[in-house]
Motif scaffolding. Structure first.
Motif, short mmCIF file in Angstrom:
data_model
loop_
_atom_site.label_atom_id
_atom_site.label_comp_id
_atom_site.label_asym_id
_atom_site.label_seq_id
_atom_site.Cartn_x
_atom_site.Cartn_y
_atom_site.Cartn_z
N ALA A 26 13.72 -83.51 -28.59
CA ALA A 26 15.12 -83.47 -29.36
C ALA A 26 15.88 -82.51 -28.98
CB ALA A 26 14.60 -84.02 -30.92
N VAL A 27 15.45 -81.50 -28.28
CA VAL A 27 16.20 -80.10 -28.24
C VAL A 27 17.67 -80.41 -27.83
CG1 VAL A 27 16.45 -78.06 -26.57
CG2 VAL A 27 14.14 -78.67 -27.95
N THR A 28 17.74 -81.20 -26.78
CA THR A 28 19.17 -81.60 -26.18
C THR A 28 20.08 -82.23 -27.02
OG1 THR A 28 17.79 -81.73 -24.16
CG2 THR A 28 20.14 -82.35 -23.94
N PHE A 29 19.43 -83.32 -27.74
CA PHE A 29 20.34 -83.77 -28.57
C PHE A 29 20.61 -83.08 -29.75
CE2 PHE A 29 19.51 -87.34 -32.19
CZ PHE A 29 20.90 -87.47 -32.38
N GLY B 132 6.24 -83.96 -18.67
CA GLY B 132 7.19 -82.94 -18.69
C GLY B 132 8.42 -82.72 -17.86
N GLN B 133 8.56 -84.05 -16.81
CA GLN B 133 9.59 -83.77 -16.21
C GLN B 133 10.74 -84.71 -16.44
OE1 GLN B 133 9.36 -83.89 -11.81
NE2 GLN B 133 7.05 -84.17 -12.24
N TYR B 134 11.80 -84.49 -15.84
CA TYR B 134 13.19 -85.24 -16.23
C TYR B 134 13.84 -84.76 -17.53
CZ TYR B 134 11.28 -88.54 -12.76
OH TYR B 134 10.70 -88.92 -11.69
N ARG B 135 13.47 -83.88 -18.26
CA ARG B 135 14.24 -83.47 -19.63
C ARG B 135 15.71 -83.17 -19.20
NH1 ARG B 135 10.21 -83.52 -23.39
NH2 ARG B 135 8.22 -82.62 -23.19
N ASN B 136 15.82 -82.54 -17.95
CA ASN B 136 17.05 -81.86 -17.86
C ASN B 136 18.32 -82.91 -17.06
OD1 ASN B 136 15.57 -81.78 -15.51
ND2 ASN B 136 16.80 -80.07 -14.64
N LEU B 137 18.05 -84.20 -17.03
CA LEU B 137 19.13 -85.16 -16.75
C LEU B 137 20.02 -85.16 -17.65
CD1 LEU B 137 16.60 -88.26 -15.27
CD2 LEU B 137 18.02 -86.13 -13.80
N PRO B 138 21.50 -85.13 -17.39
CA PRO B 138 22.35 -85.21 -18.57
C PRO B 138 22.67 -86.59 -18.99
CG PRO B 138 23.52 -84.93 -16.29
CD PRO B 138 21.85 -85.04 -15.92
N PHE B 139 21.98 -87.48 -18.40
CA PHE B 139 21.94 -88.96 -18.83
C PHE B 139 20.54 -89.46 -19.22
CE2 PHE B 139 21.53 -88.74 -14.20
CZ PHE B 139 20.43 -89.52 -14.18
N ILE B 140 20.44 -90.80 -19.68
CA ILE B 140 19.26 -91.60 -19.98
C ILE B 140 19.30 -92.64 -19.01
CG2 ILE B 140 17.90 -93.02 -21.68
CD1 ILE B 140 19.26 -90.96 -23.84
N GLY B 141 18.12 -92.61 -18.45
CA GLY B 141 17.73 -93.42 -17.05
C GLY B 141 16.35 -94.21 -17.36
N MET C 24 28.21 -89.71 -34.88
CA MET C 24 26.99 -89.38 -35.88
C MET C 24 27.47 -88.14 -36.63
SD MET C 24 23.52 -89.68 -33.64
CE MET C 24 22.58 -91.20 -33.80
N ALA C 25 27.87 -86.89 -36.06
CA ALA C 25 28.20 -85.73 -36.52
C ALA C 25 29.15 -85.96 -37.60
CB ALA C 25 28.70 -84.61 -35.42
N THR C 26 30.12 -86.84 -37.34
CA THR C 26 31.19 -86.90 -38.28
C THR C 26 30.68 -87.81 -39.67
OG1 THR C 26 32.72 -87.31 -36.61
CG2 THR C 26 33.26 -88.03 -38.71
N ASP C 27 29.76 -88.75 -39.35
CA ASP C 27 29.19 -89.45 -40.40
C ASP C 27 28.19 -88.41 -41.16
OD1 ASP C 27 30.16 -91.64 -39.63
OD2 ASP C 27 28.27 -92.55 -38.70
N LEU D 143 27.60 -88.32 -25.44
CA LEU D 143 28.28 -87.35 -26.40
C LEU D 143 29.44 -88.05 -27.30
CD1 LEU D 143 29.12 -84.94 -23.56
CD2 LEU D 143 27.18 -84.59 -25.42
N LYS D 144 29.92 -89.14 -26.89
CA LYS D 144 30.93 -89.87 -27.61
C LYS D 144 30.10 -90.29 -29.02
CE LYS D 144 34.16 -93.60 -27.70
NZ LYS D 144 33.92 -95.13 -27.58
N VAL D 145 28.90 -90.72 -28.69
CA VAL D 145 28.18 -91.33 -29.85
C VAL D 145 27.59 -90.16 -30.94
CG1 VAL D 145 25.92 -92.35 -30.40
CG2 VAL D 145 27.13 -93.76 -28.98
#
Ligand code: IMP
Ligand code: MG
Length: 203
Positions: free
Chosen positions: A56-59, A173-182, A34-37, A28-30
Protein backbone atom coordinates in the motif's frame (compact mmCIF):
# COMPACT_ATOMS: atom_id res chain seq x y z
CA UNK A 1 -12.62 12.52 -23.51
CA UNK A 2 -9.67 10.62 -24.98
CA UNK A 3 -9.44 6.96 -23.99
CA UNK A 4 -6.67 6.06 -21.50
CA UNK A 5 -3.33 4.98 -22.91
CA UNK A 6 -3.01 1.25 -22.27
CA UNK A 7 0.05 0.56 -24.39
CA UNK A 8 2.73 -1.22 -22.38
CA UNK A 9 6.02 0.73 -22.32
CA UNK A 10 8.92 -1.30 -23.64
CA UNK A 11 11.05 -1.37 -20.49
CA UNK A 12 12.78 -4.18 -18.57
CA UNK A 13 10.33 -3.81 -15.67
CA UNK A 14 7.26 -4.55 -17.83
CA UNK A 15 8.43 -8.03 -18.81
CA UNK A 16 5.63 -10.55 -18.08
CA UNK A 17 2.79 -8.00 -18.15
CA UNK A 18 -0.06 -9.31 -20.30
CA UNK A 19 -2.08 -6.06 -20.42
CA UNK A 20 -2.62 -2.78 -18.63
CA UNK A 21 -5.86 -2.79 -16.66
CA UNK A 22 -5.76 0.66 -15.05
CA UNK A 23 -3.53 3.47 -16.29
CA UNK A 24 -1.61 5.84 -14.04
CA UNK A 25 -3.92 8.74 -14.99
CA UNK A 26 -7.01 6.72 -14.07
CA UNK A 27 -5.47 5.74 -10.71
CA UNK A 28 -4.53 9.30 -9.80
CA UNK A 29 -7.96 10.62 -10.75
CA UNK A 30 -9.72 8.10 -8.52
CA UNK A 31 -7.31 8.78 -5.65
CA UNK A 32 -8.05 12.50 -5.84
CA UNK A 33 -11.77 11.71 -5.54
CA UNK A 34 -11.14 9.48 -2.51
CA UNK A 35 -9.05 12.19 -0.89
CA UNK A 36 -11.86 14.70 -1.31
CA UNK A 37 -14.33 12.28 0.30
CA UNK A 38 -11.98 11.57 3.22
CA UNK A 39 -11.34 15.30 3.74
CA UNK A 40 -15.10 15.79 4.15
CA UNK A 41 -15.56 12.75 6.43
CA UNK A 42 -12.73 13.74 8.78
CA UNK A 43 -13.29 17.51 8.79
CA UNK A 44 -12.07 18.86 12.15
CA UNK A 45 -10.32 15.56 13.03
CA UNK A 46 -6.75 14.34 12.77
CA UNK A 47 -7.01 10.69 11.74
CA UNK A 48 -4.20 8.17 11.94
CA UNK A 49 -3.69 6.80 8.45
CA UNK A 50 -2.30 3.28 8.59
CA UNK A 51 -0.34 1.91 5.66
CA UNK A 52 -0.20 -1.86 5.31
CA UNK A 53 3.32 -2.54 4.10
CA UNK A 54 4.50 -3.11 1.59
CA UNK A 55 1.89 -3.12 -1.13
CA UNK A 56 0.00 0.00 0.00
CA UNK A 57 3.02 2.33 0.07
CA UNK A 58 2.52 3.83 -3.39
CA UNK A 59 -1.22 4.30 -2.91
CA UNK A 60 -0.85 5.75 0.60
CA UNK A 61 1.75 8.21 -0.60
CA UNK A 62 -0.43 9.61 -3.38
CA UNK A 63 -3.56 9.55 -1.18
CA UNK A 64 -2.18 11.56 1.74
CA UNK A 65 -0.63 14.14 -0.58
CA UNK A 66 -4.04 14.70 -2.14
CA UNK A 67 -5.75 15.15 1.27
CA UNK A 68 -5.96 18.61 2.77
CA UNK A 69 -6.77 17.86 6.44
CA UNK A 70 -4.10 17.34 9.09
CA UNK A 71 -3.31 13.67 9.67
CA UNK A 72 -0.68 11.32 11.01
CA UNK A 73 0.74 8.23 9.40
CA UNK A 74 1.78 4.90 10.83
CA UNK A 75 2.88 1.63 9.28
CA UNK A 76 2.24 -2.05 9.82
CA UNK A 77 3.93 -4.93 8.08
CA UNK A 78 2.19 -8.26 7.81
CA UNK A 79 2.77 -11.44 5.94
CA UNK A 80 0.36 -14.18 5.09
CA UNK A 81 0.91 -17.81 4.38
CA UNK A 82 -0.14 -19.06 1.01
CA UNK A 83 1.08 -19.84 -2.44
CA UNK A 84 2.70 -16.98 -4.34
CA UNK A 85 -0.69 -15.87 -5.67
CA UNK A 86 -3.23 -16.96 -2.99
CA UNK A 87 -3.37 -16.01 0.68
CA UNK A 88 -4.59 -18.48 3.28
CA UNK A 89 -5.71 -15.94 5.90
CA UNK A 90 -3.02 -17.11 8.32
CA UNK A 91 -1.38 -13.79 9.04
CA UNK A 92 1.70 -12.81 11.01
CA UNK A 93 2.52 -9.29 12.16
CA UNK A 94 6.08 -8.42 11.18
CA UNK A 95 5.92 -4.81 12.34
CA UNK A 96 3.23 -3.40 14.57
CA UNK A 97 2.10 0.23 14.87
CA UNK A 98 4.30 2.70 16.72
CA UNK A 99 1.39 4.93 17.83
CA UNK A 100 -1.20 4.24 20.54
CA UNK A 101 -4.61 3.95 18.88
CA UNK A 102 -6.91 4.00 21.89
CA UNK A 103 -9.69 6.55 21.19
CA UNK A 104 -8.28 7.48 17.78
CA UNK A 105 -9.90 7.51 14.37
CA UNK A 106 -8.11 5.11 12.05
CA UNK A 107 -8.01 4.93 8.28
CA UNK A 108 -6.57 1.60 7.13
CA UNK A 109 -5.05 1.85 3.66
CA UNK A 110 -4.85 -1.47 1.81
CA UNK A 111 -3.57 -2.19 -1.66
CA UNK A 112 -5.92 -5.01 -2.62
CA UNK A 113 -8.68 -7.07 -1.08
CA UNK A 114 -8.81 -10.53 -2.58
CA UNK A 115 -10.32 -13.22 -0.31
CA UNK A 116 -10.68 -10.57 2.43
CA UNK A 117 -9.00 -12.81 5.01
CA UNK A 118 -5.93 -10.62 5.57
CA UNK A 119 -8.01 -7.48 6.07
CA UNK A 120 -10.41 -9.26 8.42
CA UNK A 121 -7.51 -10.38 10.58
CA UNK A 122 -6.12 -6.85 10.65
CA UNK A 123 -9.46 -5.29 11.59
CA UNK A 124 -9.93 -7.76 14.45
CA UNK A 125 -6.40 -7.02 15.65
CA UNK A 126 -6.86 -3.22 15.59
CA UNK A 127 -10.41 -3.34 16.95
CA UNK A 128 -9.22 -5.01 20.17
CA UNK A 129 -7.22 -1.86 21.03
CA UNK A 130 -10.27 0.39 21.34
CA UNK A 131 -9.88 2.92 18.54
CA UNK A 132 -12.72 5.43 18.25
CA UNK A 133 -13.52 4.12 14.78
CA UNK A 134 -11.90 2.39 11.82
CA UNK A 135 -12.51 2.93 8.14
CA UNK A 136 -10.91 1.03 5.33
CA UNK A 137 -9.75 2.39 2.01
CA UNK A 138 -8.67 -0.14 -0.62
CA UNK A 139 -7.33 0.77 -4.02
CA UNK A 140 -8.48 -2.48 -5.59
CA UNK A 141 -11.05 -5.13 -4.78
CA UNK A 142 -11.28 -8.31 -6.74
CA UNK A 143 -14.61 -9.37 -8.09
CA UNK A 144 -14.65 -12.73 -6.38
CA UNK A 145 -17.90 -14.50 -5.48
CA UNK A 146 -16.39 -16.56 -2.64
CA UNK A 147 -14.64 -13.62 -0.88
CA UNK A 148 -15.68 -13.05 2.73
CA UNK A 149 -17.85 -10.05 3.53
CA UNK A 150 -15.26 -7.73 5.09
CA UNK A 151 -15.63 -4.01 5.83
CA UNK A 152 -14.29 -1.78 3.01
CA UNK A 153 -15.55 1.81 3.04
CA UNK A 154 -13.89 3.19 -0.09
CA UNK A 155 -12.91 1.09 -3.08
CA UNK A 156 -10.93 2.59 -5.94
CA UNK A 157 -11.43 -0.11 -8.56
CA UNK A 158 -13.11 -3.49 -8.84
CA UNK A 159 -11.02 -5.79 -11.00
CA UNK A 160 -11.63 -9.26 -12.48
CA UNK A 161 -10.34 -12.26 -10.55
CA UNK A 162 -6.90 -12.34 -12.15
CA UNK A 163 -3.49 -11.77 -10.60
CA UNK A 164 -2.63 -8.07 -10.92
CA UNK A 165 0.62 -6.22 -10.26
CA UNK A 166 1.99 -2.70 -10.28
CA UNK A 167 1.46 0.52 -8.38
CA UNK A 168 2.70 -1.19 -5.21
CA UNK A 169 1.32 -4.65 -5.92
CA UNK A 170 3.89 -7.36 -6.35
CA UNK A 171 4.47 -10.83 -7.56
CA UNK A 172 7.34 -12.42 -5.58
CA UNK A 173 8.58 -8.94 -4.66
CA UNK A 174 8.65 -7.65 -8.22
CA UNK A 175 6.60 -5.20 -10.28
CA UNK A 176 5.83 -2.81 -7.41
CA UNK A 177 7.41 0.08 -9.30
CA UNK A 178 5.10 -0.03 -12.31
CA UNK A 179 3.09 3.22 -12.37
CA UNK A 180 -0.02 1.36 -13.63
CA UNK A 181 -1.91 -1.79 -12.61
CA UNK A 182 -1.57 -4.63 -15.05
CA UNK A 183 -2.48 -8.29 -15.39
CA UNK A 184 0.42 -10.67 -14.96
CA UNK A 185 0.76 -13.26 -17.67
CA UNK A 186 -0.18 -16.57 -15.95
CA UNK A 187 2.86 -18.23 -17.53
CA UNK A 188 4.99 -16.18 -15.10
CA UNK A 189 3.54 -17.92 -12.04
CA UNK A 190 2.08 -21.28 -13.09
CA UNK A 191 5.40 -23.09 -13.30
CA UNK A 192 6.59 -21.67 -9.96
CA UNK A 193 3.32 -22.40 -8.13
CA UNK A 194 3.52 -26.06 -9.08
CA UNK A 195 7.06 -26.43 -7.81
CA UNK A 196 6.99 -24.34 -4.61
CA UNK A 197 3.71 -24.90 -2.73
CA UNK A 198 2.91 -22.95 0.44
CA UNK A 199 5.24 -20.21 1.71
CA UNK A 200 5.16 -17.04 3.77
CA UNK A 201 4.72 -13.92 1.65
CA UNK A 202 4.95 -10.25 2.59
CA UNK A 203 1.95 -8.11 1.79
P1 IMP B 1 -6.53 -11.68 0.78
O1 IMP B 1 -6.19 -12.08 2.19
O2 IMP B 1 -6.86 -12.88 -0.08
O3 IMP B 1 -7.61 -10.61 0.69
O4 IMP B 1 -5.21 -11.12 0.10
C1 IMP B 1 -4.61 -10.02 0.60
C2 IMP B 1 -3.18 -9.84 0.18
O5 IMP B 1 -2.74 -10.78 -0.83
C3 IMP B 1 -3.04 -8.45 -0.43
O6 IMP B 1 -2.80 -7.46 0.55
C4 IMP B 1 -1.89 -8.67 -1.39
O7 IMP B 1 -0.64 -8.50 -0.74
C5 IMP B 1 -2.01 -10.10 -1.83
N1 IMP B 1 -2.74 -10.20 -3.12
C6 IMP B 1 -3.97 -10.73 -3.33
N2 IMP B 1 -4.31 -10.67 -4.63
C7 IMP B 1 -3.26 -10.08 -5.26
C8 IMP B 1 -3.00 -9.73 -6.63
O8 IMP B 1 -3.81 -9.92 -7.56
N3 IMP B 1 -1.82 -9.13 -6.87
C9 IMP B 1 -0.89 -8.88 -5.90
N4 IMP B 1 -1.10 -9.18 -4.60
C10 IMP B 1 -2.27 -9.79 -4.29
MG1 MG C 1 1.76 -8.82 -1.86
Amino acid sequence: MSSPDRSIPDQPKTSGIARILISEDEILKVIRGMATDLDAEYQGDRPLVICVLRGAVTFMSDLVKAMSIPLEMDFMAISSYGSATKSSGVVRILKDLDEQIDGRRLIVVEDIVDSGLTLQYLLDHLGRRNPKDIRVVALVKKDKPDAIDVQVDHIGFVVPDEFVVGYGLDYAGQYRNLPFIGVLDPSVYTSREESEGVEEIDD
